[in-house]
Design a protein around this motif. Sequence first.
Motif, short mmCIF file in Angstrom:
data_model
loop_
_atom_site.label_atom_id
_atom_site.label_comp_id
_atom_site.label_asym_id
_atom_site.label_seq_id
_atom_site.Cartn_x
_atom_site.Cartn_y
_atom_site.Cartn_z
N LEU A 343 0.81 -1.21 0.00
CA LEU A 343 0.00 0.00 0.00
C LEU A 343 0.84 1.27 0.00
N TYR A 344 1.87 1.32 0.83
CA TYR A 344 2.68 2.52 0.88
C TYR A 344 3.41 2.73 -0.44
N GLY A 345 3.83 1.62 -1.05
CA GLY A 345 4.46 1.74 -2.36
C GLY A 345 3.47 2.26 -3.40
N LEU A 346 2.23 1.78 -3.34
CA LEU A 346 1.22 2.24 -4.29
C LEU A 346 0.92 3.73 -4.13
N ILE A 347 0.89 4.19 -2.89
CA ILE A 347 0.67 5.63 -2.67
C ILE A 347 1.77 6.43 -3.37
N GLY A 348 3.00 5.98 -3.20
CA GLY A 348 4.11 6.67 -3.86
C GLY A 348 3.98 6.64 -5.38
N ILE A 349 3.59 5.48 -5.93
CA ILE A 349 3.49 5.35 -7.37
C ILE A 349 2.33 6.16 -7.93
N ILE A 350 1.27 6.37 -7.13
CA ILE A 350 0.18 7.23 -7.59
C ILE A 350 0.71 8.63 -7.88
N GLY A 351 1.63 9.11 -7.04
CA GLY A 351 2.25 10.40 -7.32
C GLY A 351 3.01 10.41 -8.63
N VAL A 352 3.74 9.33 -8.87
CA VAL A 352 4.47 9.21 -10.14
C VAL A 352 3.50 9.18 -11.31
N ARG A 353 2.38 8.49 -11.11
CA ARG A 353 1.37 8.42 -12.17
C ARG A 353 0.82 9.80 -12.51
N ILE A 354 0.66 10.67 -11.51
CA ILE A 354 0.22 12.04 -11.78
C ILE A 354 1.18 12.73 -12.72
N TRP A 355 2.48 12.53 -12.50
CA TRP A 355 3.47 13.13 -13.41
C TRP A 355 3.29 12.61 -14.83
N ILE A 356 3.12 11.30 -14.96
CA ILE A 356 3.04 10.70 -16.29
C ILE A 356 1.79 11.14 -17.02
N GLU A 357 0.64 11.09 -16.33
CA GLU A 357 -0.61 11.43 -16.98
C GLU A 357 -0.66 12.88 -17.44
N HIS A 358 0.03 13.76 -16.72
CA HIS A 358 0.05 15.17 -17.07
C HIS A 358 1.30 15.56 -17.87
N ARG A 359 2.07 14.55 -18.23
CA ARG A 359 3.25 14.76 -19.09
C ARG A 359 4.17 15.84 -18.52
N VAL A 360 4.51 15.70 -17.26
CA VAL A 360 5.42 16.66 -16.63
C VAL A 360 6.78 16.57 -17.30
N ASP A 361 7.31 17.72 -17.67
CA ASP A 361 8.57 17.80 -18.40
C ASP A 361 9.73 17.89 -17.40
N PHE A 362 10.43 16.76 -17.21
CA PHE A 362 11.53 16.76 -16.25
C PHE A 362 12.86 17.20 -16.87
N SER A 363 12.80 17.75 -18.06
CA SER A 363 14.00 18.41 -18.58
C SER A 363 14.11 19.83 -18.03
N ARG A 364 13.01 20.33 -17.44
CA ARG A 364 13.02 21.67 -16.86
C ARG A 364 13.62 21.63 -15.46
#
Length: 440
Positions: A343-364
Amino acid sequence: MPLPWTAREERGIHDLVLPEQRLSWPRTIGIGMQHVVAMFGATFLVPTLTDFPPSTTMLFSGLGTILFLLVTGNRLPSYLGSSFAFIAPVVAASTAGGPGLALAGVVLTGALLALVGLVVQVAGTRWLSVLMPPVVSGTIVALIGFNLAPAARDAFLEAPGIATLTLGVIVVVTVLFRGIVARLSILLGVVVGYVASALVGVVDWSDVDEAAWVGLPTFQTPSIDLAQWPLLLMFVPIVLPLIAENVGHVRGVGQLIHRDLDPVAGRALIADGAATVLAGLFGGSATTTYGENIGVMSATRVFSTAAYWIAAITAILLSLSPKVGAIIAATPDGVIGGVTTALYGLIGIIGVRIWIEHRVDFSRPRNQFSAGVGLIVAIADFTLNAGSVTLGGILLGTVATLVIYHLMSGLERLRGGDEIADGLQPPPATSVSDASPRER
């Protein structure tokens, strides 16, 4: 106003049972019971992990759901279960000042969430996107989950064999099954681990034997010494993921029923905040909207709020059995270790999923530093001692993420750089039915 949809979706809309529509009572009761089963595994874990009374939590989970339905005018189907975002600050506050201090923190957080809901009701939701673009909201959700990793490790090491079995069942059920069974993987893992623990004789049944079958839950009120009030600061960052969870729930349900439910977002925040205040005033765990129940709606295509009234009433009835609460409270450490690792891992991955779904640009650089620094501060659990007050990793990580992002954004604008805020455009369409078991 209905959202635009494709011809295929237009045909499918007629298969939906919308919030204001009603089924026969037998079908409504059956679907309501499915919602109870779906929320049960995660909801009872929070009081187990925080030493709150499970029966009290179940009572205010049901009452909070009824309050939510009333405040939103029966327009937004939702079940309010226990929020995992509160685990770290509740445990820290209970250790420092007892459960009364932790409950005071729950009440404070609920009041702040309701206040944000009032602002959203007046001003809309766009300002939330400016304050918390996806790189920020994703980081805050992720750091809450990852900050809890040491607690999962400690519980796992108490009984590695049982913990491994519990975790293995969760993984296998999620992979081998589909629909409602897959969404119950957490509950099934707990049941298998619990039964295995009982067979090897490591479950303490003493409280279960002494508990009555029918009785009122245990109530407790908040208490705080004036010298302890700075400790409540650790609860303030929890408002941010609660906002994200509620707004995400509103938009997720709206996507499924092809309606723009954003005008209800303020009411949803007010209702969840009020339900959390109510729970905190009498010893229950804080509440939040539940992704598990979105999964049930997606699978059954039934969004009738009548099913949630049934689920809420059922939870209240369960809370009136101290025997049930004692069985939940007797959950062995090994089972807790296995399920919290997932569960704790899934909570963390949900945050990562937010980045992916919104196409956060990590080159910035502003995205790199705001996310990177915030995660390191939380995962390492940086602490800052200010007199008698110790500020922990979740608070410091949240502050670091917000300050770094907005500071670097402001400096970029001053130098004439790109002024377009990240993630203010809507993400690509996704299927809510693919949400993870703990996404909420």
